[in-house]
Write a protein that holds these residues in place. Sequence first.
Motif, PDB file in Angstrom:
ATOM      1  N   MET A   1      26.884  43.922  29.648  1.00 19.74           N
ATOM      2  CA  MET A   1      26.382  43.743  31.016  1.00 19.74           C
ATOM      3  C   MET A   1      26.487  42.342  31.306  1.00 19.74           C
ATOM      4  SD  MET A   1      23.327  45.218  33.157  1.00 19.74           S
ATOM      5  CE  MET A   1      22.732  44.174  34.782  1.00 19.74           C
ATOM      6  N   GLU A   2      27.060  41.878  32.733  1.00 17.88           N
ATOM      7  CA  GLU A   2      26.952  40.650  32.962  1.00 17.88           C
ATOM      8  C   GLU A   2      25.483  40.103  33.752  1.00 17.88           C
ATOM      9  OE1 GLU A   2      28.316  36.969  33.272  1.00 17.88           O
ATOM     10  OE2 GLU A   2      29.663  38.384  32.354  1.00 17.88           O
ATOM     11  N   THR A   3      25.189  39.077  33.488  1.00 15.53           N
ATOM     12  CA  THR A   3      23.985  38.535  34.051  1.00 15.53           C
ATOM     13  C   THR A   3      23.894  37.833  35.337  1.00 15.53           C
ATOM     14  OG1 THR A   3      23.578  37.038  32.389  1.00 15.53           O
ATOM     15  CG2 THR A   3      22.720  39.387  31.770  1.00 15.53           C
ATOM     16  N   GLU A   4      25.220  37.162  35.408  1.00 21.23           N
ATOM     17  CA  GLU A   4      25.059  36.069  36.283  1.00 21.23           C
ATOM     18  C   GLU A   4      26.023  36.467  37.451  1.00 21.23           C
ATOM     19  OE1 GLU A   4      22.994  33.292  36.529  1.00 21.23           O
ATOM     20  OE2 GLU A   4      22.002  34.058  34.821  1.00 21.23           O
ATOM     21  N   TYR A   5      25.671  36.213  38.730  1.00 23.41           N
ATOM     22  CA  TYR A   5      26.683  36.254  39.770  1.00 23.41           C
ATOM     23  C   TYR A   5      27.678  35.228  39.748  1.00 23.41           C
ATOM     24  CZ  TYR A   5      23.927  40.016  41.715  1.00 23.41           C
ATOM     25  OH  TYR A   5      23.330  41.089  41.824  1.00 23.41           O
ATOM     26  N   LEU A   6      28.966  35.557  39.877  1.00 23.26           N
ATOM     27  CA  LEU A   6      29.946  34.551  40.094  1.00 23.26           C
ATOM     28  C   LEU A   6      29.865  33.742  41.374  1.00 23.26           C
ATOM     29  CD1 LEU A   6      33.179  36.096  38.824  1.00 23.26           C
ATOM     30  CD2 LEU A   6      32.058  34.704  37.464  1.00 23.26           C
ATOM     31  N   ALA A   7      29.816  32.371  41.305  1.00 25.77           N
ATOM     32  CA  ALA A   7      29.668  31.747  42.712  1.00 25.77           C
ATOM     33  C   ALA A   7      31.117  31.627  43.194  1.00 25.77           C
ATOM     34  CB  ALA A   7      29.304  30.046  42.494  1.00 25.77           C
ATOM     35  N   GLN A   8      32.153  31.548  42.280  1.00 19.87           N
ATOM     36  CA  GLN A   8      33.610  31.574  42.779  1.00 19.87           C
ATOM     37  C   GLN A   8      34.227  33.018  42.661  1.00 19.87           C
ATOM     38  OE1 GLN A   8      35.044  28.759  44.285  1.00 19.87           O
ATOM     39  NE2 GLN A   8      36.994  30.280  44.670  1.00 19.87           N
ATOM     40  N   GLU A   9      34.282  33.460  43.841  1.00 12.61           N
ATOM     41  CA  GLU A   9      34.797  35.014  43.758  1.00 12.61           C
ATOM     42  C   GLU A   9      36.364  35.058  43.309  1.00 12.61           C
ATOM     43  OE1 GLU A   9      34.169  36.491  47.804  1.00 12.61           O
ATOM     44  OE2 GLU A   9      35.859  35.429  48.350  1.00 12.61           O
ATOM     45  N   PRO A  10      36.734  36.116  42.475  1.00 16.55           N
ATOM     46  CA  PRO A  10      38.067  36.009  42.134  1.00 16.55           C
ATOM     47  C   PRO A  10      39.015  36.595  43.518  1.00 16.55           C
ATOM     48  CG  PRO A  10      37.052  37.846  41.669  1.00 16.55           C
ATOM     49  CD  PRO A  10      36.128  37.261  41.749  1.00 16.55           C
ATOM     50  N   ALA A  11      40.591  36.149  43.534  1.00 19.60           N
ATOM     51  CA  ALA A  11      41.131  36.704  44.613  1.00 19.60           C
ATOM     52  C   ALA A  11      41.426  38.117  44.632  1.00 19.60           C
ATOM     53  CB  ALA A  11      42.669  35.924  44.666  1.00 19.60           C
ATOM     54  N   ARG A  12      41.682  38.713  45.600  1.00 18.78           N
ATOM     55  CA  ARG A  12      41.659  40.035  45.882  1.00 18.78           C
ATOM     56  C   ARG A  12      42.949  40.636  44.691  1.00 18.78           C
ATOM     57  NH1 ARG A  12      40.140  44.910  48.551  1.00 18.78           N
ATOM     58  NH2 ARG A  12      41.257  46.540  47.387  1.00 18.78           N
ATOM     59  N   ALA A  13      44.078  39.905  45.183  1.00 23.60           N
ATOM     60  CA  ALA A  13      45.246  40.001  44.400  1.00 23.60           C
ATOM     61  C   ALA A  13      44.814  40.276  42.704  1.00 23.60           C
ATOM     62  CB  ALA A  13      46.338  39.131  44.735  1.00 23.60           C
ATOM     63  N   GLU A  14      43.859  39.166  42.373  1.00 19.30           N
ATOM     64  CA  GLU A  14      43.589  39.309  41.063  1.00 19.30           C
ATOM     65  C   GLU A  14      42.722  40.620  40.558  1.00 19.30           C
ATOM     66  OE1 GLU A  14      40.786  36.839  37.994  1.00 19.30           O
ATOM     67  OE2 GLU A  14      41.166  35.939  39.893  1.00 19.30           O
ATOM     68  N   VAL A  15      42.196  40.956  41.351  1.00 23.51           N
ATOM     69  CA  VAL A  15      41.378  41.982  41.284  1.00 23.51           C
ATOM     70  C   VAL A  15      42.012  43.483  41.208  1.00 23.51           C
ATOM     71  CG1 VAL A  15      39.492  43.613  42.140  1.00 23.51           C
ATOM     72  CG2 VAL A  15      39.111  41.228  42.117  1.00 23.51           C
ATOM     73  N   ASP A  16      43.038  43.566  42.162  1.00 20.85           N
ATOM     74  CA  ASP A  16      43.824  44.327  42.352  1.00 20.85           C
ATOM     75  C   ASP A  16      44.826  44.544  41.001  1.00 20.85           C
ATOM     76  OD1 ASP A  16      43.000  45.409  45.002  1.00 20.85           O
ATOM     77  OD2 ASP A  16      44.526  44.188  45.975  1.00 20.85           O
ATOM     78  N   ALA A  17      45.110  43.437  40.357  1.00 21.98           N
ATOM     79  CA  ALA A  17      46.000  43.661  38.958  1.00 21.98           C
ATOM     80  C   ALA A  17      45.189  43.878  37.784  1.00 21.98           C
ATOM     81  CB  ALA A  17      46.725  42.249  39.098  1.00 21.98           C
ATOM     82  N   TRP A  18      43.714  43.922  37.737  1.00 24.94           N
ATOM     83  CA  TRP A  18      42.905  44.341  36.732  1.00 24.94           C
ATOM     84  C   TRP A  18      43.165  45.428  36.138  1.00 24.94           C
ATOM     85  CZ3 TRP A  18      37.444  42.485  38.757  1.00 24.94           C
ATOM     86  CH2 TRP A  18      37.422  41.041  38.895  1.00 24.94           C
ATOM     87  N   ALA A  19      43.566  45.527  34.774  1.00 27.66           N
ATOM     88  CA  ALA A  19      43.762  46.920  34.091  1.00 27.66           C
ATOM     89  C   ALA A  19      42.533  47.467  33.442  1.00 27.66           C
ATOM     90  CB  ALA A  19      44.666  46.603  32.798  1.00 27.66           C
ATOM     91  N   GLY A  20      42.358  48.795  33.669  1.00 28.00           N
ATOM     92  CA  GLY A  20      41.179  49.429  32.829  1.00 28.00           C
ATOM     93  C   GLY A  20      40.192  49.500  33.945  1.00 28.00           C
ATOM     94  N   PRO A  21      39.041  50.005  33.132  1.00 28.97           N
ATOM     95  CA  PRO A  21      37.930  50.259  34.232  1.00 28.97           C
ATOM     96  C   PRO A  21      37.009  48.786  34.362  1.00 28.97           C
ATOM     97  CG  PRO A  21      37.291  50.809  31.940  1.00 28.97           C
ATOM     98  CD  PRO A  21      39.044  50.473  31.843  1.00 28.97           C
ATOM     99  N   THR A  22      36.727  48.724  35.734  1.00 30.64           N
ATOM    100  CA  THR A  22      36.162  47.573  35.885  1.00 30.64           C
ATOM    101  C   THR A  22      34.791  48.098  37.022  1.00 30.64           C
ATOM    102  OG1 THR A  22      37.946  46.281  36.024  1.00 30.64           O
ATOM    103  CG2 THR A  22      36.012  45.383  37.445  1.00 30.64           C
ATOM    104  N   LEU A  23      33.733  47.656  36.763  1.00 31.27           N
ATOM    105  CA  LEU A  23      32.373  47.617  37.526  1.00 31.27           C
ATOM    106  C   LEU A  23      32.229  46.312  38.581  1.00 31.27           C
ATOM    107  CD1 LEU A  23      30.148  48.593  39.185  1.00 31.27           C
ATOM    108  CD2 LEU A  23      28.736  48.233  37.204  1.00 31.27           C
ATOM    109  N   LEU A  24      32.661  46.140  39.686  1.00 34.64           N
ATOM    110  CA  LEU A  24      32.534  45.218  40.680  1.00 34.64           C
ATOM    111  C   LEU A  24      31.175  45.103  41.292  1.00 34.64           C
ATOM    112  CD1 LEU A  24      34.139  42.497  41.380  1.00 34.64           C
ATOM    113  CD2 LEU A  24      35.467  43.948  43.038  1.00 34.64           C
TER     114      LEU A  24
END
Length: 107
Positions: A1-24
């Motif tokens: 489990m991730e504990t820190e929030y990313l201050a720099q958000e990923p780009a939507r195109a990067e998120v759309d390209a993620w393979a597998g299961p992700t909890l955002l």
Amino acid sequence: METEYLAQEPARAEVDAWAGPTLLEFGTGWCGWCRGAQPKIEQALAPHPGVRHVKVEDGSGRRLGRSFAVKLWPTLVFLRDGQEVAKLVRPQETSAIAQALGQIDPS
């Protein structure tokens, strides 16, 4: 489990390209609702070690949160191969989080 929030958000195109299961997870470290949800999220994630967990600090002017229609924190977006499968806003029960995780990671 991730504990820190990313201050720099990923780009939507990067998120759309993620393979597998992700909890955002959208929220902030100072949000009481977000802090209260952490034990429930951690418990629900425990049987799903293969799920990528990404915490994104959200706020005014943050494009990624707006692209997922985030209005309240925490908002959990469950993705499979970059596609939204489920969304929970201010989840109150571990079972609801676990059920949504089961939709993206049936293991």
